[in-house]
Design a protein around this motif. Structure first.
Motif, PDB file in Angstrom:
ATOM      1  N   ALA A  17       0.845  -1.197   0.000  1.00  0.00           N
ATOM      2  CA  ALA A  17       0.000   0.000   0.000  1.00  0.00           C
ATOM      3  C   ALA A  17       0.877   1.243   0.000  1.00  0.00           C
ATOM      4  N   ARG A  18       0.297   2.330  -0.480  1.00  0.00           N
ATOM      5  CA  ARG A  18       0.922   3.642  -0.387  1.00  0.00           C
ATOM      6  C   ARG A  18      -0.135   4.650   0.046  1.00  0.00           C
ATOM      7  N   LEU A  19       0.158   5.395   1.101  1.00  0.00           N
ATOM      8  CA  LEU A  19      -0.704   6.479   1.547  1.00  0.00           C
ATOM      9  C   LEU A  19      -0.039   7.797   1.186  1.00  0.00           C
ATOM     10  N   LYS A  20      -0.796   8.677   0.499  1.00  0.00           N
ATOM     11  CA  LYS A  20      -0.322  10.021   0.183  1.00  0.00           C
ATOM     12  C   LYS A  20      -1.037  10.997   1.104  1.00  0.00           C
ATOM     13  N   VAL A  21      -0.270  11.732   1.889  1.00  0.00           N
ATOM     14  CA  VAL A  21      -0.842  12.569   2.942  1.00  0.00           C
ATOM     15  C   VAL A  21      -0.347  14.001   2.781  1.00  0.00           C
ATOM     16  N   PRO A  22      -1.236  14.965   2.646  1.00  0.00           N
ATOM     17  CA  PRO A  22      -0.790  16.367   2.589  1.00  0.00           C
ATOM     18  C   PRO A  22      -0.280  16.827   3.949  1.00  0.00           C
ATOM     19  N   ALA A  23       0.552  17.817   3.937  1.00  0.00           N
ATOM     20  CA  ALA A  23       1.054  18.375   5.193  1.00  0.00           C
ATOM     21  C   ALA A  23      -0.059  19.126   5.906  1.00  0.00           C
ATOM     22  N   ASP A  24      -0.093  18.997   7.249  1.00  0.00           N
ATOM     23  CA  ASP A  24      -1.084  19.756   8.013  1.00  0.00           C
ATOM     24  C   ASP A  24      -0.571  21.182   8.208  1.00  0.00           C
ATOM     25  N   PRO A  25      -1.346  22.061   8.843  1.00  0.00           N
ATOM     26  CA  PRO A  25      -0.913  23.457   8.992  1.00  0.00           C
ATOM     27  C   PRO A  25       0.419  23.625   9.718  1.00  0.00           C
ATOM     28  N   ASN A  26       0.811  22.594  10.477  1.00  0.00           N
ATOM     29  CA  ASN A  26       2.090  22.659  11.187  1.00  0.00           C
ATOM     30  C   ASN A  26       3.196  21.909  10.448  1.00  0.00           C
ATOM     31  N   THR A  27       2.921  21.549   9.200  1.00  0.00           N
ATOM     32  CA  THR A  27       3.859  20.900   8.258  1.00  0.00           C
ATOM     33  C   THR A  27       4.071  19.414   8.529  1.00  0.00           C
TER      34      THR A  27
END
Length: 426
Positions: free
Chosen positions: A48-58
């Motif tokens: 599996a691969r999860l692509k996760v955007p950075a949160d407001p705190n990076t």
């Protein structure tokens, strides 16, 4: 720029049906189309691969438990083996080690470019599903404390088994678990080979006066296999009596749990015969008036527990019917003859759902409160005639009991079997 930190790394021996979260930090989050990459591997295979955007705190936060649980199953002991059973056995389907490779992707000169496998972590998971809160029982938040899992893996006299069942307190004590000579059952444990070897399980038997009869030990024949992380050993009389005599440390003649045994104790030993687990005590009872109904069920810690319902049990069946309406076939040679035997409705579908109502003997507060795990369990079996019958659903009312407020009580449950009965179709 690259992954600069992995500030949250789950410890080993995570319960797979609870959150297993990794957190990563990168210095490249300002780049266009930036995402963290969390690649999950089973051995050398990426699953599996999860692509996760950075949160407001990076930060990038990924929970992989939903991926891991698809690769975890359950292990049941083999019943009715007639003195050919192993002592220690591996629960190879109930745990697994995963590798997590953390990277990132973002635009480089207008091209989305991936920088995978910058940081690598591993985690061992097992077939547990802890409650968020349930009184004094171990819950998910307990398990988050640093090194809490070592309560189940480290060699101390308080090392815990994978069960919340009452452990008892001594020969013939009333708080011991009750079993019968024909019962099958196992007790499960986590196993961390690093500095915590378990070489033997010890069984000690006592008569009705509490006098020692004999002590037996079975060898841990999977101890040298360092990839084995979850084991089980026989704990009920018939399962113990079916252990192959070659599994014992000393010459042994079966059965060791005979009719003269009133109670027995189980514990673990290390390489120098030091006790490295808590004790579990059992009383051997005989129930004659009603047929005992023994249930085996998956507990919250990933092992299987058993409990006997020794009072009257009743079998019932709910029936579902479907009909079609038709003209009666009552004309011959142009003459209609009416009769009460004519069918205007024909039953074309009949399904019976068998159920069984069980009642326990009087039980203690600790036993009653433990049995909420039976009521909630997703995998239950009825032991009958040397085999398991799958249970689809169990219904029962449960309310926590308090030793300061409640005295004696029993538990009533209704089982719905996982198979239906069908009749002839017309």
């Amino acid at each position: 720029m690259a992954i600069t930190n992995v500030p949250n790394i789950p410890e080993n021996y995570r319960t797979v049906y609870d959150p297993i979260e990794f957190v990563a930090e990168s210095g490249a989050t300002a780049n266009t189309r930036f995402k963290y990459l969390f690649d999950v591997y089973d051995g050398a295979s990426q699953i599996a691969r999860l692509k996760v955007p950075a949160d407001p705190n990076t930060y990038g936060r990924a929970d992989i438990h939903g991926i891991c649980e698809s690769y975890i199953f359950t292990n049941l002991g083999v019943i009715n083996t007639t003195t050919t059973a192993d002592g220690f056995t591996d629960n190879g389907l109930s745990y697994k080690e995963f590798t997590i490779k953390i990277g990132e992707e973002y635009d480089v000169a207008g091209v989305l470019t991936q920088f995978a496998d910058q940081e690598t972590e591993t985690v061992i998971v097992f077939n547990g599903s802890l409650p968020n809160y349930r009184g004094s029982v171990v819950n998910f938040y307990d398990w988050q404390v640093t090194n809490y899992y070592q309560n189940y893996t480290d060699n101390t006299i308080s090392r815990k088994w994978l069960t919340n069942a009452p452990k008892g307190s001594g020969a013939n004590k009333s708080d011991n678990q009750s079993v019968e000579l024909t019962d099958e059952g196992w007790v499960y444990l986590l196993y961390d080979h690093s500095g915590n070897p378990v070489t033997d399980a010890q069984y000690t038997t006592y008569n009705s006066s509490g006098v020692l009869i004999a002590t037996y030990q079975i060898d841990n024949n999977v101890a040298s296999l360092t990839d084995k992380k979850m084991l089980k050993i026989p704990s009920a009389p018939n399962s113990i009596n079916n252990i192959n005599p070659t599994e014992f440390s000393f010459a042994t003649v079966q059965p060791i749990i005979s009719s003269s045994v009133a109670s027995y104790r189980i514990l673990l030993l290390d390489t120098i015969s030091t006790v490295v687990s808590e004790e579990i005590w059992f009383n051997v009872d005989s129930e004659c008036r009603y047929e005992t109904r023994r249930l085996e069920f998956l507990n919250s810690l990933g092992g299987f527990d058993c409990f006997n319902f020794t009072k009257v049990s009743r079998i019932s069946e709910t029936v579902e019917r479907k009909y079609f309406k038709q003209n009666a076939d009552n004309m011959a040679s142009g003459v209609i003859t009416y009769a009460l035997s004519d069918k205007e409705k024909t039953q074309y579908y009949t399904k019976g759902t068998p159920k069984m109502k069980l009642t326990s003997d009087w039980i203690s507060v600790d036993t009653f409160n433990w049995l909420v795990e039976l009521i909630e369990s997703p995998e239950i079996y009825l032991h009958e005639n040397g085999s398991r019958i799958a249970i689809q659903n169990i219904e029962g009312d449960w309310e926590q009991k308090l030793s300061t407020a409640d005295t004696v009580f029993n538990l009533e449950v209704t089982l719905e079997f996982s198979m239906d009965n069908y009749r002839q179709r017309f």
